[in-house]
Write a protein that holds these residues in place. Structure first.
Motif, short mmCIF file in Angstrom:
data_model
loop_
_atom_site.label_atom_id
_atom_site.label_comp_id
_atom_site.label_asym_id
_atom_site.label_seq_id
_atom_site.Cartn_x
_atom_site.Cartn_y
_atom_site.Cartn_z
N PRO A 73 0.79 -1.24 0.00
CA PRO A 73 0.00 0.00 0.00
C PRO A 73 0.83 1.30 0.00
O PRO A 73 0.53 2.22 -0.77
CB PRO A 73 -0.85 -0.12 1.27
CG PRO A 73 -1.00 -1.60 1.46
CD PRO A 73 0.30 -2.20 0.99
N GLN A 74 1.86 1.39 0.83
CA GLN A 74 2.68 2.61 0.84
C GLN A 74 3.48 2.76 -0.45
O GLN A 74 3.72 3.87 -0.90
CB GLN A 74 3.60 2.63 2.06
CG GLN A 74 2.93 3.04 3.34
CD GLN A 74 2.11 1.92 3.99
OE1 GLN A 74 2.05 0.79 3.49
NE2 GLN A 74 1.46 2.24 5.10
N SER A 75 3.87 1.65 -1.04
CA SER A 75 4.57 1.71 -2.32
C SER A 75 3.64 2.26 -3.39
O SER A 75 4.03 3.11 -4.19
CB SER A 75 5.06 0.32 -2.74
OG SER A 75 5.93 -0.21 -1.79
N ARG A 76 2.41 1.76 -3.43
CA ARG A 76 1.43 2.26 -4.41
C ARG A 76 1.18 3.75 -4.23
O ARG A 76 1.06 4.48 -5.21
CB ARG A 76 0.11 1.48 -4.29
CG ARG A 76 0.15 0.16 -5.01
CD ARG A 76 -1.20 -0.51 -5.06
NE ARG A 76 -1.49 -1.06 -3.74
CZ ARG A 76 -2.61 -0.87 -3.06
NH1 ARG A 76 -3.59 -0.17 -3.56
NH2 ARG A 76 -2.78 -1.41 -1.87
N ASP A 77 1.14 4.21 -2.96
CA ASP A 77 0.94 5.63 -2.71
C ASP A 77 2.10 6.46 -3.26
O ASP A 77 1.88 7.53 -3.86
CB ASP A 77 0.77 5.90 -1.21
CG ASP A 77 -0.52 5.33 -0.65
OD1 ASP A 77 -1.43 4.99 -1.44
OD2 ASP A 77 -0.61 5.22 0.59
N LEU A 78 3.32 5.99 -3.06
CA LEU A 78 4.48 6.72 -3.59
C LEU A 78 4.44 6.75 -5.11
O LEU A 78 4.68 7.80 -5.72
CB LEU A 78 5.79 6.10 -3.11
CG LEU A 78 7.06 6.75 -3.66
CD1 LEU A 78 7.14 8.22 -3.25
CD2 LEU A 78 8.30 6.01 -3.23
N TRP A 79 4.13 5.63 -5.74
CA TRP A 79 4.02 5.59 -7.20
C TRP A 79 2.97 6.59 -7.69
O TRP A 79 3.18 7.30 -8.66
CB TRP A 79 3.67 4.19 -7.70
CG TRP A 79 4.84 3.26 -7.72
CD1 TRP A 79 5.17 2.34 -6.77
CD2 TRP A 79 5.85 3.17 -8.72
NE1 TRP A 79 6.32 1.68 -7.13
CE2 TRP A 79 6.76 2.16 -8.32
CE3 TRP A 79 6.08 3.84 -9.92
CZ2 TRP A 79 7.86 1.80 -9.07
CZ3 TRP A 79 7.18 3.47 -10.67
CH2 TRP A 79 8.06 2.49 -10.25
N GLN A 80 1.84 6.65 -6.99
CA GLN A 80 0.77 7.57 -7.38
C GLN A 80 1.24 9.02 -7.27
O GLN A 80 1.00 9.83 -8.18
CB GLN A 80 -0.47 7.35 -6.49
CG GLN A 80 -1.61 8.29 -6.79
CD GLN A 80 -2.12 8.19 -8.23
OE1 GLN A 80 -2.18 7.09 -8.78
NE2 GLN A 80 -2.48 9.30 -8.81
N CYS A 81 1.90 9.36 -6.19
CA CYS A 81 2.41 10.73 -6.02
C CYS A 81 3.43 11.08 -7.10
O CYS A 81 3.42 12.19 -7.63
CB CYS A 81 3.05 10.89 -4.64
SG CYS A 81 1.88 10.89 -3.29
N ARG B 47 3.59 9.82 -10.09
CA ARG B 47 2.91 9.96 -11.38
C ARG B 47 2.32 11.36 -11.55
O ARG B 47 2.15 11.83 -12.66
CB ARG B 47 1.81 8.91 -11.52
CG ARG B 47 2.30 7.63 -12.13
CD ARG B 47 1.17 6.74 -12.62
NE ARG B 47 0.22 6.38 -11.59
CZ ARG B 47 0.40 5.40 -10.71
NH1 ARG B 47 1.48 4.70 -10.75
NH2 ARG B 47 -0.52 5.13 -9.82
N GLU B 48 2.02 12.03 -10.46
CA GLU B 48 1.51 13.40 -10.54
C GLU B 48 2.60 14.38 -10.97
O GLU B 48 2.32 15.42 -11.53
CB GLU B 48 0.92 13.82 -9.20
CG GLU B 48 -0.33 13.05 -8.82
CD GLU B 48 -0.82 13.34 -7.41
OE1 GLU B 48 -0.29 14.28 -6.77
OE2 GLU B 48 -1.72 12.61 -6.95
N VAL B 49 3.86 14.02 -10.69
CA VAL B 49 4.99 14.90 -11.02
C VAL B 49 5.67 14.47 -12.32
O VAL B 49 6.00 15.31 -13.16
CB VAL B 49 6.02 14.88 -9.87
CG1 VAL B 49 7.23 15.75 -10.19
CG2 VAL B 49 5.38 15.33 -8.57
#
Length: 153
Positions: free
Chosen positions: A102-110, A112-114
């Motif tokens: 879950p925390q890895s997915r959150d970092l990937w999502q953040c 992707r915004e940049v």
């Protein structure tokens, strides 16, 4: 006059290295820890990239399934089970730890915004060998970003 072994030893060691290189080529092993570049374009994606040396080493260990994940430790009989102790959702292999946790997915999502990155859903799990096919499918700029995110995770 110098003893015979002083000039003979460098010749022997050079011949040995030459013979070992020929043996590796004959057996088509290509890449080893002594020859990480091999003849494989995928390895050059790691070793010739723009990432810092410690990130390249991490990516090489990841590609060789050499990270200290719980699955690898259980396989080596260092622990009894490979289940992720934090989320308990499955076995903690490299794919889980770096992509689906879950925390890895959150970092990937953040990130992707940049950065212009594809969804982690497009990263296919093909056993332990998922990094090199991923790097081979994307351009050099994106592969640098992916390796840097993986290292950060």
């Amino acid at each position: 006059m110098q003893p015979l072994h002083r000039w003979f030893l460098p010749i022997v060691s050079s011949a040995y290295r030459l013979g070992m290189e020929a043996k590796i080529c004959e057996e088509d092993r290509g890449t080893t820890s002594a020859r990480p570049y091999g003849e494989n374009r995928e390895w050059s994606l790691i070793w010739h990239g723009q990432a810092p040396p410690k990130v390249k080493t991490f990516a090489w260990k990841l590609a060789r399934n050499g990270l200290a994940t719980r699955v690898n430790m259980a396989r080596r009989k260092m622990i009894t089970e490979g289940t992720c102790p934090i989320c308990g959702r499955g076995e903690e292999d490299t794919y889980h730890a770096l992509i689906t946790y879950p925390q890895s997915r959150d970092l990937w999502q953040c990130m992707r915004e940049v950065w212009d990155l594809s969804s982690t859903n497009k990263i296919k799990r093909v056993g332990t060998d998922w990094l090199l096919p991923l790097l081979d499918a994307i351009d050099d700029n994106k592969s640098l970003k992916v390796v840097m995110i993986l290292w950060r995770v």
